[in-house]
Design a protein around this motif. Structure first.
Motif, PDB file in Angstrom:
ATOM      1  N   ASP A  95      67.131  57.277  64.122  1.00 57.80           N
ATOM      2  CA  ASP A  95      68.496  57.523  64.500  1.00 57.80           C
ATOM      3  C   ASP A  95      69.208  58.357  63.524  1.00 57.80           C
ATOM      4  OD1 ASP A  95      71.318  56.183  63.430  1.00 57.80           O
ATOM      5  OD2 ASP A  95      71.013  55.580  65.648  1.00 57.80           O
ATOM      6  N   PRO A  96      70.028  59.192  64.011  1.00 56.65           N
ATOM      7  CA  PRO A  96      70.712  60.034  63.176  1.00 56.65           C
ATOM      8  C   PRO A  96      71.669  59.584  61.937  1.00 56.65           C
ATOM      9  CG  PRO A  96      71.022  60.568  65.498  1.00 56.65           C
ATOM     10  CD  PRO A  96      70.406  59.589  65.518  1.00 56.65           C
ATOM     11  N   GLU A  97      72.096  58.498  62.167  1.00 54.62           N
ATOM     12  CA  GLU A  97      73.037  57.943  61.074  1.00 54.62           C
ATOM     13  C   GLU A  97      72.190  57.474  60.015  1.00 54.62           C
ATOM     14  OE1 GLU A  97      75.351  54.624  62.495  1.00 54.62           O
ATOM     15  OE2 GLU A  97      76.669  56.078  63.810  1.00 54.62           O
ATOM     16  N   ALA A  98      70.747  57.069  60.429  1.00 51.79           N
ATOM     17  CA  ALA A  98      69.951  56.431  59.236  1.00 51.79           C
ATOM     18  C   ALA A  98      69.428  57.648  58.226  1.00 51.79           C
ATOM     19  CB  ALA A  98      68.651  55.708  59.774  1.00 51.79           C
ATOM     20  N   LEU A  99      69.213  58.685  59.243  1.00 52.63           N
ATOM     21  CA  LEU A  99      68.712  59.880  58.518  1.00 52.63           C
ATOM     22  C   LEU A  99      69.950  60.462  57.674  1.00 52.63           C
ATOM     23  CD1 LEU A  99      66.356  61.560  58.492  1.00 52.63           C
ATOM     24  CD2 LEU A  99      67.133  62.885  60.266  1.00 52.63           C
ATOM     25  N   ALA A 100      71.279  60.474  58.161  1.00 54.73           N
ATOM     26  CA  ALA A 100      72.058  60.994  57.626  1.00 54.73           C
ATOM     27  C   ALA A 100      72.605  60.124  56.047  1.00 54.73           C
ATOM     28  CB  ALA A 100      73.417  60.902  58.385  1.00 54.73           C
ATOM     29  N   GLY A 101      72.052  58.794  56.349  1.00 59.27           N
ATOM     30  CA  GLY A 101      72.472  57.818  55.170  1.00 59.27           C
ATOM     31  C   GLY A 101      71.389  58.067  54.099  1.00 59.27           C
ATOM     32  N   LEU A 102      70.366  58.958  54.142  1.00 59.96           N
ATOM     33  CA  LEU A 102      69.511  59.042  53.168  1.00 59.96           C
ATOM     34  C   LEU A 102      69.997  59.782  51.987  1.00 59.96           C
ATOM     35  CD1 LEU A 102      65.826  60.149  54.660  1.00 59.96           C
ATOM     36  CD2 LEU A 102      66.627  57.850  53.491  1.00 59.96           C
ATOM     37  N   GLU A 103      69.813  59.161  50.697  1.00 56.82           N
ATOM     38  CA  GLU A 103      70.004  59.739  49.536  1.00 56.82           C
ATOM     39  C   GLU A 103      68.903  60.405  48.711  1.00 56.82           C
ATOM     40  OE1 GLU A 103      72.287  57.065  47.186  1.00 56.82           O
ATOM     41  OE2 GLU A 103      73.965  57.241  48.679  1.00 56.82           O
ATOM     42  N   GLU A 104      68.946  61.494  48.105  1.00 55.95           N
ATOM     43  CA  GLU A 104      67.836  62.218  47.287  1.00 55.95           C
ATOM     44  C   GLU A 104      67.180  61.228  46.456  1.00 55.95           C
ATOM     45  OE1 GLU A 104      67.132  65.571  44.034  1.00 55.95           O
ATOM     46  OE2 GLU A 104      68.766  65.814  45.381  1.00 55.95           O
ATOM     47  N   ALA A 105      67.977  60.359  45.771  1.00 54.52           N
ATOM     48  CA  ALA A 105      67.531  59.499  44.654  1.00 54.52           C
ATOM     49  C   ALA A 105      66.411  58.554  45.474  1.00 54.52           C
ATOM     50  CB  ALA A 105      68.710  58.833  44.087  1.00 54.52           C
ATOM     51  N   ARG A 106      67.040  57.873  46.439  1.00 55.30           N
ATOM     52  CA  ARG A 106      66.060  57.120  47.396  1.00 55.30           C
ATOM     53  C   ARG A 106      64.596  57.849  47.704  1.00 55.30           C
ATOM     54  NH1 ARG A 106      67.210  54.529  53.261  1.00 55.30           N
ATOM     55  NH2 ARG A 106      65.464  53.246  53.092  1.00 55.30           N
ATOM     56  N   VAL A 107      64.679  58.783  47.958  1.00 53.62           N
ATOM     57  CA  VAL A 107      63.635  59.781  48.363  1.00 53.62           C
ATOM     58  C   VAL A 107      62.666  59.899  47.129  1.00 53.62           C
ATOM     59  CG1 VAL A 107      62.414  61.894  49.168  1.00 53.62           C
ATOM     60  CG2 VAL A 107      64.810  60.901  50.319  1.00 53.62           C
ATOM     61  N   ARG A 108      63.183  60.110  46.189  1.00 53.71           N
ATOM     62  CA  ARG A 108      62.426  60.252  44.893  1.00 53.71           C
ATOM     63  C   ARG A 108      61.665  58.902  44.429  1.00 53.71           C
ATOM     64  NH1 ARG A 108      62.993  65.080  41.778  1.00 53.71           N
ATOM     65  NH2 ARG A 108      64.396  66.451  42.649  1.00 53.71           N
ATOM     66  N   ILE A 109      62.440  57.944  44.534  1.00 56.45           N
ATOM     67  CA  ILE A 109      62.057  56.390  44.049  1.00 56.45           C
ATOM     68  C   ILE A 109      60.928  56.073  45.236  1.00 56.45           C
ATOM     69  CG2 ILE A 109      62.604  54.180  43.748  1.00 56.45           C
ATOM     70  CD1 ILE A 109      65.360  55.074  42.859  1.00 56.45           C
ATOM     71  N   ALA A 110      61.012  56.460  46.274  1.00 54.29           N
ATOM     72  CA  ALA A 110      60.082  56.139  47.318  1.00 54.29           C
ATOM     73  C   ALA A 110      58.819  56.973  47.034  1.00 54.29           C
ATOM     74  CB  ALA A 110      60.574  56.320  48.707  1.00 54.29           C
ATOM     75  N   LEU A 111      58.882  58.175  46.514  1.00 53.23           N
ATOM     76  CA  LEU A 111      57.484  58.902  46.262  1.00 53.23           C
ATOM     77  C   LEU A 111      56.653  58.274  45.195  1.00 53.23           C
ATOM     78  CD1 LEU A 111      58.830  62.587  47.027  1.00 53.23           C
ATOM     79  CD2 LEU A 111      56.976  61.418  48.018  1.00 53.23           C
ATOM     80  N   GLU A 112      57.554  57.449  44.299  1.00 52.08           N
ATOM     81  CA  GLU A 112      56.759  56.965  43.075  1.00 52.08           C
ATOM     82  C   GLU A 112      55.853  56.114  43.344  1.00 52.08           C
ATOM     83  OE1 GLU A 112      59.894  55.679  40.662  1.00 52.08           O
ATOM     84  OE2 GLU A 112      60.695  57.543  40.212  1.00 52.08           O
TER      85      GLU A 112
END
Length: 292
Positions: A95-112
């Motif tokens: 969903d475009p809104e879900a993708l637009a709501g992503l934040e860099e910090a959340r991506v970095r934490i998820a990769l850990e």
């Protein structure tokens, strides 16, 4: 070609859109021998370090496949494909809104969560055999393939850039780790899906891009890493005396304490690579002997 050392490693910088088997075929022609094999494939889409063995060195390949590997990768979030990479068909978009709501910090934490000793479900289009047939062949034939999770070790993930929906990372990991699976699982963890769009292998054990050559370069100058040099770079080295070397030539155990765990490369006094030995019950026993 007779001036070439009789056995050794060829470190290729594999081009994109070429199979690993295609690289092997090309190197066979350049080396003038059919006795060429590779230490772990790279997908056609992927580029980078592909280690090939020539002559007797092909027997080292199975041992090299167990070494640590390193990759640079680009992940595209928001799209799921059948192959977990850009070569597959798109099966779902976020969903475009879900993708637009992503934040860099959340991506970095998820990769850990993907660093360390983890259980990873391989990508369905892997070369893993299911009841004697490659998983990718089953997928190609329209079968639904579900593979079991396997233990792998991801030593390090370095995040270079998060320019959503793209994420650029470097990964240092154990053999058997699927970077495509990390892309897929990152997307699932973030609830938007994801797949791999670029992959470059930067190292296989001691062999990295600095020691790699393109196929065009190899056609100009066929560069072979001698088997003794390859073994010394890959395994802990043990230099033997003449008596010990004679025992190794007969494949006999040695009353010798090896300096560490796992396989060790043993050498004659003149530097000739003789065999791989490992500790067992207080002595050193042959794993693979490369001389007669």
């Amino acid at each position: 070609m007779s001036s070439l050392p009789p056995a050794g490693m060829v470190v290729v910088d594999k081009p994109g859109e070429m199979t690993s088997h295609g690289v092997v075929a090309r190197v066979r022609r350049l080396a003038g021998t059919r006795k060429v094999g590779h230490a772990g494939t790279l997908d056609p889409m992927a580029t980078g370090v592909l280690v090939l063995g020539v002559g007797r060195a092909t027997r080292l390949l199975g041992h090299l496949m167990l070494t640590e590997k390193a990759y640079d990768a680009t992940i595209l979030l928001g799209t799921v494909t059948t192959t977990d990479d850009a070569e597959g068909e798109v099966v779902r978009t976020a969903d475009p809104e879900a993708l637009a709501g992503l934040e860099e910090a959340r991506v970095r934490i998820a990769l850990e969560q993907f660093v360390g000793d983890i259980l990873q479900v391989p990508t369905a289009v892997s070369a893993i055999k299911v009841d004697g047939k490659r998983a990718y062949a089953r997928v190609r034939d329209g079968e639904q393939v579900e593979l079991k999770a396997r233990p792998v070790t991801v030593h390090e993930i370095v995040v270079h850039d998060v320019a959503l929906p793209e994420v650029r990372i470097s990964v240092r990991c154990s053999s058997g780790t699927y970077i495509r699976a990390i892309a897929r699982d990152l997307g699932e963890a973030l609830g938007v899906g994801g797949h791999l769009t670029a992959l470059r292998r930067t190292a296989v054990g001691a062999f990295d891009l600095d020691s790699a050559h393109t196929l065009d370069e190899l056609a100009e100058t066929f560069t072979l890493v001698p088997i003794a040099e390859a073994a010394r770079a890959t395994f802990p080295a043990v230099d033997l005396d003449e008596e010990q070397a004679a025992q190794v030539r007969f494949g006999r155990p040695l009353d010798l304490t090896l300096p560490g765990e796992g396989e060790h490369a043993v050498f004659a006094p003149d530097g000739e690579f003789l065999a791989l030995y490992a500790a067992s019950a207080g002595i050193a026993k042959p794993v693979a002997v490369f001389v007669g």
